[in-house]
Design a protein around this motif. Structure first.
Motif, PDB file in Angstrom:
ATOM      1  N   ALA A 210       0.835  -1.203   0.000  1.00 45.41           N
ATOM      2  CA  ALA A 210       0.000   0.000   0.000  1.00 45.41           C
ATOM      3  C   ALA A 210       0.873   1.257   0.000  1.00 45.41           C
ATOM      4  O   ALA A 210       0.593   2.228  -0.716  1.00 45.41           O
ATOM      5  CB  ALA A 210      -0.924  -0.005   1.220  1.00 45.41           C
ATOM      6  N   ASP A 211       1.938   1.243   0.812  1.00 47.07           N
ATOM      7  CA  ASP A 211       2.856   2.385   0.851  1.00 47.07           C
ATOM      8  C   ASP A 211       3.561   2.571  -0.489  1.00 47.07           C
ATOM      9  O   ASP A 211       3.754   3.704  -0.959  1.00 47.07           O
ATOM     10  CB  ASP A 211       3.896   2.186   1.961  1.00 47.07           C
ATOM     11  N   CYS A 212       3.955   1.430  -1.082  1.00 42.50           N
ATOM     12  CA  CYS A 212       4.630   1.489  -2.375  1.00 42.50           C
ATOM     13  C   CYS A 212       3.681   2.040  -3.444  1.00 42.50           C
ATOM     14  O   CYS A 212       4.069   2.872  -4.269  1.00 42.50           O
ATOM     15  CB  CYS A 212       5.121   0.095  -2.758  1.00 42.50           C
ATOM     16  N   ALA A 213       2.425   1.597  -3.421  1.00 46.08           N
ATOM     17  CA  ALA A 213       1.437   2.063  -4.392  1.00 46.08           C
ATOM     18  C   ALA A 213       1.209   3.566  -4.245  1.00 46.08           C
ATOM     19  O   ALA A 213       1.130   4.304  -5.241  1.00 46.08           O
ATOM     20  CB  ALA A 213       0.126   1.305  -4.205  1.00 46.08           C
ATOM     21  N   ARG A 214       1.114   4.030  -3.009  1.00 42.79           N
ATOM     22  CA  ARG A 214       0.891   5.459  -2.775  1.00 42.79           C
ATOM     23  C   ARG A 214       2.088   6.274  -3.279  1.00 42.79           C
ATOM     24  O   ARG A 214       1.919   7.372  -3.845  1.00 42.79           O
ATOM     25  CB  ARG A 214       0.679   5.693  -1.278  1.00 42.79           C
ATOM     26  N   LEU A 232      -4.168   3.484 -12.574  1.00 45.22           N
ATOM     27  CA  LEU A 232      -2.993   2.861 -13.195  1.00 45.22           C
ATOM     28  C   LEU A 232      -2.255   1.981 -12.203  1.00 45.22           C
ATOM     29  O   LEU A 232      -1.954   0.812 -12.474  1.00 45.22           O
ATOM     30  CB  LEU A 232      -2.066   3.954 -13.729  1.00 45.22           C
ATOM     31  N   VAL A 233      -1.961   2.522 -11.033  1.00 44.67           N
ATOM     32  CA  VAL A 233      -1.158   1.802 -10.041  1.00 44.67           C
ATOM     33  C   VAL A 233      -1.928   0.627  -9.443  1.00 44.67           C
ATOM     34  O   VAL A 233      -1.377  -0.474  -9.269  1.00 44.67           O
ATOM     35  CB  VAL A 233      -0.684   2.766  -8.936  1.00 44.67           C
ATOM     36  N   LYS A 234      -3.209   0.823  -9.142  1.00 47.61           N
ATOM     37  CA  LYS A 234      -3.989  -0.269  -8.545  1.00 47.61           C
ATOM     38  C   LYS A 234      -4.125  -1.437  -9.503  1.00 47.61           C
ATOM     39  O   LYS A 234      -4.008  -2.600  -9.105  1.00 47.61           O
ATOM     40  CB  LYS A 234      -5.369   0.246  -8.130  1.00 47.61           C
ATOM     41  N   ASN A 235      -4.363  -1.150 -10.771  1.00 43.24           N
ATOM     42  CA  ASN A 235      -4.470  -2.231 -11.748  1.00 43.24           C
ATOM     43  C   ASN A 235      -3.131  -2.935 -11.949  1.00 43.24           C
ATOM     44  O   ASN A 235      -3.080  -4.144 -12.167  1.00 43.24           O
ATOM     45  CB  ASN A 235      -4.990  -1.690 -13.083  1.00 43.24           C
ATOM     46  N   PHE A 236      -2.061  -2.160 -11.886  1.00 47.77           N
ATOM     47  CA  PHE A 236      -0.732  -2.766 -12.001  1.00 47.77           C
ATOM     48  C   PHE A 236      -0.473  -3.741 -10.856  1.00 47.77           C
ATOM     49  O   PHE A 236      -0.056  -4.886 -11.066  1.00 47.77           O
ATOM     50  CB  PHE A 236       0.349  -1.684 -12.027  1.00 47.77           C
ATOM     51  N   PHE A 237      -0.729  -3.300  -9.610  1.00 47.53           N
ATOM     52  CA  PHE A 237      -0.468  -4.157  -8.463  1.00 47.53           C
ATOM     53  C   PHE A 237      -1.390  -5.370  -8.455  1.00 47.53           C
ATOM     54  O   PHE A 237      -0.994  -6.464  -8.039  1.00 47.53           O
ATOM     55  CB  PHE A 237      -0.614  -3.364  -7.164  1.00 47.53           C
ATOM     56  N   LYS A 238      -2.608  -5.204  -8.907  1.00 49.94           N
ATOM     57  CA  LYS A 238      -3.544  -6.324  -8.966  1.00 49.94           C
ATOM     58  C   LYS A 238      -3.028  -7.385  -9.942  1.00 49.94           C
ATOM     59  O   LYS A 238      -3.070  -8.580  -9.662  1.00 49.94           O
ATOM     60  CB  LYS A 238      -4.925  -5.836  -9.403  1.00 49.94           C
ATOM     61  N   THR A 239      -2.534  -6.930 -11.089  1.00 46.39           N
ATOM     62  CA  THR A 239      -2.005  -7.863 -12.087  1.00 46.39           C
ATOM     63  C   THR A 239      -0.690  -8.480 -11.630  1.00 46.39           C
ATOM     64  O   THR A 239      -0.407  -9.652 -11.889  1.00 46.39           O
ATOM     65  CB  THR A 239      -1.788  -7.137 -13.432  1.00 46.39           C
ATOM     66  N   SER A 240       0.111  -7.711 -10.913  1.00 48.02           N
ATOM     67  CA  SER A 240       1.437  -8.191 -10.499  1.00 48.02           C
ATOM     68  C   SER A 240       1.362  -9.328  -9.491  1.00 48.02           C
ATOM     69  O   SER A 240       2.326 -10.081  -9.337  1.00 48.02           O
ATOM     70  CB  SER A 240       2.258  -7.043  -9.909  1.00 48.02           C
ATOM     71  N   THR A 241       0.231  -9.478  -8.784  1.00 47.11           N
ATOM     72  CA  THR A 241       0.099 -10.587  -7.836  1.00 47.11           C
ATOM     73  C   THR A 241       0.074 -11.925  -8.566  1.00 47.11           C
ATOM     74  O   THR A 241       0.432 -12.954  -7.992  1.00 47.11           O
ATOM     75  CB  THR A 241      -1.180 -10.444  -6.993  1.00 47.11           C
ATOM     76  N   LYS A 242      -0.361 -11.925  -9.822  1.00 47.60           N
ATOM     77  CA  LYS A 242      -0.425 -13.156 -10.613  1.00 47.60           C
ATOM     78  C   LYS A 242       0.759 -13.287 -11.573  1.00 47.60           C
ATOM     79  O   LYS A 242       1.226 -14.384 -11.845  1.00 47.60           O
ATOM     80  CB  LYS A 242      -1.735 -13.198 -11.401  1.00 47.60           C
ATOM     81  N   ASP A 243       1.212 -12.147 -12.122  1.00 49.12           N
ATOM     82  CA  ASP A 243       2.287 -12.174 -13.109  1.00 49.12           C
ATOM     83  C   ASP A 243       3.176 -10.939 -12.924  1.00 49.12           C
ATOM     84  O   ASP A 243       3.048  -9.963 -13.668  1.00 49.12           O
ATOM     85  CB  ASP A 243       1.690 -12.207 -14.524  1.00 49.12           C
ATOM     86  N   PRO A 244       4.074 -10.963 -11.942  1.00 43.40           N
ATOM     87  CA  PRO A 244       4.918  -9.784 -11.646  1.00 43.40           C
ATOM     88  C   PRO A 244       5.731  -9.308 -12.845  1.00 43.40           C
ATOM     89  O   PRO A 244       5.761  -8.111 -13.148  1.00 43.40           O
ATOM     90  CB  PRO A 244       5.821 -10.279 -10.515  1.00 43.40           C
ATOM     91  N   LYS A 245       6.372 -10.230 -13.539  1.00 43.77           N
ATOM     92  CA  LYS A 245       7.231  -9.856 -14.663  1.00 43.77           C
ATOM     93  C   LYS A 245       6.414  -9.252 -15.803  1.00 43.77           C
ATOM     94  O   LYS A 245       6.770  -8.205 -16.373  1.00 43.77           O
ATOM     95  CB  LYS A 245       7.997 -11.081 -15.159  1.00 43.77           C
ATOM     96  N   GLY A 246       5.302  -9.898 -16.136  1.00 39.80           N
ATOM     97  CA  GLY A 246       4.463  -9.405 -17.219  1.00 39.80           C
ATOM     98  C   GLY A 246       3.841  -8.066 -16.889  1.00 39.80           C
ATOM     99  O   GLY A 246       3.738  -7.174 -17.746  1.00 39.80           O
ATOM    100  N   ALA A 247       3.421  -7.896 -15.616  1.00 38.63           N
ATOM    101  CA  ALA A 247       2.800  -6.642 -15.200  1.00 38.63           C
ATOM    102  C   ALA A 247       3.791  -5.489 -15.300  1.00 38.63           C
ATOM    103  O   ALA A 247       3.435  -4.382 -15.740  1.00 38.63           O
ATOM    104  CB  ALA A 247       2.280  -6.772 -13.768  1.00 38.63           C
ATOM    105  N   TYR A 248       5.032  -5.733 -14.891  1.00 35.84           N
ATOM    106  CA  TYR A 248       6.036  -4.667 -14.952  1.00 35.84           C
ATOM    107  C   TYR A 248       6.358  -4.298 -16.406  1.00 35.84           C
ATOM    108  O   TYR A 248       6.580  -3.129 -16.728  1.00 35.84           O
ATOM    109  CB  TYR A 248       7.313  -5.099 -14.228  1.00 35.84           C
ATOM    110  N   GLN A 249       6.382  -5.285 -17.259  1.00 41.17           N
ATOM    111  CA  GLN A 249       6.652  -5.013 -18.675  1.00 41.17           C
ATOM    112  C   GLN A 249       5.558  -4.126 -19.261  1.00 41.17           C
ATOM    113  O   GLN A 249       5.840  -3.172 -19.999  1.00 41.17           O
ATOM    114  CB  GLN A 249       6.749  -6.327 -19.455  1.00 41.17           C
ATOM    115  N   ILE A 250       4.311  -4.432 -18.931  1.00 36.97           N
ATOM    116  CA  ILE A 250       3.195  -3.602 -19.411  1.00 36.97           C
ATOM    117  C   ILE A 250       3.295  -2.197 -18.827  1.00 36.97           C
ATOM    118  O   ILE A 250       3.098  -1.197 -19.529  1.00 36.97           O
ATOM    119  CB  ILE A 250       1.850  -4.239 -19.029  1.00 36.97           C
TER     120      ILE A 250
END
Length: 297
Positions: A210-214, A232-250
């Protein structure tokens, strides 16, 4: 149905994760003395809330000595059974002129809680007691043994005319029963301790994210990009829980996937002479991605 709040979602995630982590724990396992359990005894059993729980569960009895009176019900019952067995065996050994066994377990050893390592010491004393019993009464060796069922041992004790022998056998059965109760209680406390630890770790991880997202949201908003930073950030973190590498690339190559570019917030170039078009969205999308790629949080 009302939309689930973030707190409710986190609470559900917390409960599901804890359940998945603890579902294989069996509190009815047979008695054991694993080093893993003993190494965690101090951490598990010395917490303040456990000491408070001891005081709340103590039920003093008129004939209890002070050392037994302060124990939990389970440990108190085991201490009495152990003392009765050791007293009976000591009397039998003395009457038969056999070497006395040094029964060293005191009620203090059971405070504040029973531990598997102590259980093994009690087992050793019980085995030594049976050895004395068999030597003192060789004629019963073919009739009873320590691995017989409680029912058969009680049946023998009821017919036994020697009162001390009868008392020793009954006390032996009580020691086994109370040890099993203490073992189950120990495992339950250990389970609660592990659950609290998991809850704390999950909460700390949730807080860190949560701190990182803020921090991400603040950094994006400070640049005044034409994009919804929070979305943007909430959707990124939501996706990163399943696919961290793919989420960061997007996030760094095409952040508009997580939150579309808001064209109405893009300022026209050349003093408004050039209208905002699709190419501006592509350009802004690339700028935001590059910014996030080099952003250090």
């Amino acid at each position: 149905m009302a939309e689930e709040t973030e707190d409710e979602a986190f609470e559900q995630l917390l409960n599901e994760f804890i359940s998945s982590q603890l579902e294989d724990v069996d509190i009815s396992d047979s008695l054991s003395t694993s080093k893993a359990e003993d190494s965690s005894d101090k951490d598990i059993l010395q917490e303040k809330d456990d000491f408070l729980d001891v005081k709340q569960n103590v039920q003093p009895e008129e004939n209890d000595d002070p050392e037994i009176a302060k124990l939990r019900p389970e440990e108190k019952a085991l201490a009495r059974a152990y003392r009765n067995f050791s007293d009976a065996i000591t009397i039998i050994a003395d009457e038969a002129n056999l070497p006395l066994h040094d029964f060293q377990i005191t009620p203090q050893a059971l405070y504040p809680n029973y531990k598997p390592s102590l259980g093994q010491k009690i087992v050793n004393d019980v085995i030594a007691g049976w050895d004395i019993l068999m030597k003192a009464f060789p004629d019963i060796t073919s009739k009873i043994s320590p691995d017989m069922s409680d029912e058969k041992l009680l049946e023998f004790a009821e017919k036994c005319e020697h009162e001390t022998l009868q008392f020793a056998i009954i006390s032996y059965i009580e020691v086994l029963i109370e040890m099993e109760g203490c073992e189950i209680s120990y495992k339950e406390r250990k389970l609660r301790k592990e659950k609290r630890k998991l809850e704390r770790e999950i909460y700390e991880e949730h807080q860190r994210r949560a701190d990182c997202a803020r921090a991400y949201i603040n950094a994006i908003e400070q640049k005044e990009f034409p994009i919804n930073a929070e979305r943007l950030v909430k959707n990124f973190f939501k996706t990163s829980t399943k696919d961290p590498k793919g989420a960061y690339q997007i996030l760094t190559e095409n952040p508009a996937v997580f939150s579309p570019i808001e064209f109405n917030k893009i300022k026209p170039r050349f003093f408004g002479l050039l209208k905002v078009g699709p190419q501006d969205g592509i350009r802004i999308n690339r700028i935001i991605g590059n910014f996030l790629k080099h952003l250090k949080i």
